[in-house]
Design an enzyme around this catalytic site. Structure first.
Site, PDB file in Angstrom:
ATOM      1  N   TYR A  97     -10.624  -9.971  -7.406  1.00  0.00           N
ATOM      2  CA  TYR A  97      -9.752 -10.408  -8.498  1.00  0.00           C
ATOM      3  C   TYR A  97     -10.210 -11.727  -9.126  1.00  0.00           C
ATOM      4  CZ  TYR A  97      -6.631  -6.878  -6.595  1.00  0.00           C
ATOM      5  OH  TYR A  97      -6.108  -5.693  -6.160  1.00  0.00           O
ATOM      6  N   ARG A 101      -0.566  -1.496  -7.336  1.00  0.00           N
ATOM      7  CA  ARG A 101      -0.843  -2.603  -6.403  1.00  0.00           C
ATOM      8  C   ARG A 101      -1.817  -3.591  -7.050  1.00  0.00           C
ATOM      9  NH1 ARG A 101      -1.515  -4.213  -0.840  1.00  0.00           N
ATOM     10  NH2 ARG A 101      -3.695  -4.504  -0.214  1.00  0.00           N
ATOM     11  N   ARG A 108       0.852  -1.178   0.000  1.00  0.00           N
ATOM     12  CA  ARG A 108       0.000   0.000   0.000  1.00  0.00           C
ATOM     13  C   ARG A 108       0.892   1.232   0.000  1.00  0.00           C
ATOM     14  NH1 ARG A 108      -2.325  -3.514   3.873  1.00  0.00           N
ATOM     15  NH2 ARG A 108      -4.427  -4.210   3.305  1.00  0.00           N
ATOM     16  N   LYS A 145      -2.737  -2.649   7.849  1.00  0.00           N
ATOM     17  CA  LYS A 145      -4.005  -2.229   8.439  1.00  0.00           C
ATOM     18  C   LYS A 145      -4.330  -3.054   9.676  1.00  0.00           C
ATOM     19  CE  LYS A 145      -6.497  -0.285   4.482  1.00  0.00           C
ATOM     20  NZ  LYS A 145      -7.742  -0.374   3.675  1.00  0.00           N
ATOM     21  N   HIS A 153      -4.830  -8.726   3.106  1.00  0.00           N
ATOM     22  CA  HIS A 153      -6.276  -8.630   3.301  1.00  0.00           C
ATOM     23  C   HIS A 153      -6.690  -9.496   4.487  1.00  0.00           C
ATOM     24  CE1 HIS A 153      -6.917  -7.526  -1.221  1.00  0.00           C
ATOM     25  NE2 HIS A 153      -6.564  -6.495  -0.494  1.00  0.00           N
ATOM     26  N   HIS A 189      -2.118   2.853  -6.125  1.00  0.00           N
ATOM     27  CA  HIS A 189      -3.053   1.756  -5.884  1.00  0.00           C
ATOM     28  C   HIS A 189      -3.284   0.937  -7.150  1.00  0.00           C
ATOM     29  CE1 HIS A 189      -5.437  -0.004  -2.742  1.00  0.00           C
ATOM     30  NE2 HIS A 189      -6.491  -0.101  -3.524  1.00  0.00           N
TER      31      HIS A 189
END
Length: 284
Positions: free
Chosen positions: A258, A226, A134, A158, A249, A223
């Site tokens: 995806y 990414r 990120r 995150k 994630h 992004h």
């Protein structure tokens, strides 16, 4: 609560604060005591906004009213009156292999000038496309995070979750060339003044490189790189679980945006490898 219990990132906290303050201002400071009719009027004022923006604002307010109810500060939760924009999640923007090749050709031309900032750009792009970081993770890398000879680094992403991120030989070489120009006492790998490079500046640099590569800048961002990392890995045979780990994630559902790539690969695989492909009558 979001920081202590949910482990929300700084960016998430900032986004929630912006949405809550904006909503409070629209209701003249009466957000905490808002009723269903108030929220219906508030939501109606979002009609001109993008669906994703409306979804984010509604999510922030639903979380807020849920918190008030859980803490006993309200006996009801009026957030059901907020809009819930329908439709599926849009497919992520990405770049073709040809686009990526053009960007790296432009990058090679920059590096040929042997200017320090060209080496910085090379390190940034190699890490973005080569590891799927990120933007916030990349710009805040400590100076010693990427170690020569180590094929990975440990990132805290995150929610404070740690993950291993692969670092290619190309990226290692690019970082080493740039680190030679970073002051030895610098805290960050990409310093800028007393802090590190900002996400906004990274965004600008990536778009500048896109222009030099002859790619419309509105198609390219950190992004998007990414997403290109993820898409091209899937096209190369990676599975969604591996991709989930690499991207950091928490939920496989996030990675499933995806699946359109994975599905296309599976169809191609069946058409090319199924034992009946070359059987008589297979063209019927």
């Amino acid at each position: 609560m979001l920081a202590a219990e949910a482990g929300a990132s700084r960016n998430t906290l900032s986004a929630y604060e912006t949405d809550l303050r904006g909503s409070s201002a629209a209701l003249e400071g009466e957000l905490a005591s808002a009723q269903r009719a108030d929220l219906e009027r508030l939501g109606a004022g979002w009609a001109h906004l993008a669906r994703s923006t409306v979804a984010r604002k509604s999510a922030a307010l639903r979380r807020f009213f849920g918190f008030l109810a859980d803490e006993g500060l309200r006996d009801d939760d009026p957030s059901a009156a907020l809009p819930r924009p329908g439709g599926g999640r849009p497919l992520p923007k990405t770049l073709s292999h040809a686009d990526i090749a053009r960007m790296f050709e432009a990058l090679d031309r920059e590096v040929a000038t042997r200017k320090p900032l060209a080496f910085r750009m090379a390190a940034l792009i190699e890490l973005l496309y080569g590891s799927g970081m990120r933007a916030s993770e990349l710009v805040s890398l400590p100076r010693a995070a990427v170690r020569q000879g180590s094929p990975f680094l440990i990132l805290t992403g995150k929610g404070g979750r740690e993950r291993l991120v692969p670092i290619s030989d190309r990226a290692l070489a690019a970082v080493e060339k740039w680190r030679n120009h970073v002051p030895g006492d610098a805290r960050w790998l990409f310093p800028s003044g007393k802090k590190h490079l900002s996400r906004i500046r990274l965004y600008q640099l990536v778009k500048e490189l896109a222009v030099k590569a002859g790619i419309p800048p509105d198609r390219v961002s950190p992004h998007v790189l990414r997403h290109a990392f993820a898409t091209h890995l899937l096209e190369g045979g990676a599975d969604l679980r591996t991709l989930q780990t690499l991207l950091g994630h928490a939920d496989i559902a996030t990675t499933q945006i995806y699946t359109h790539v994975d599905s296309a690969r599976l169809v191609a695989l069946v058409n090319a490898r199924h034992p009946l492909v070359d059987a008589p009558g297979s063209e019927a």
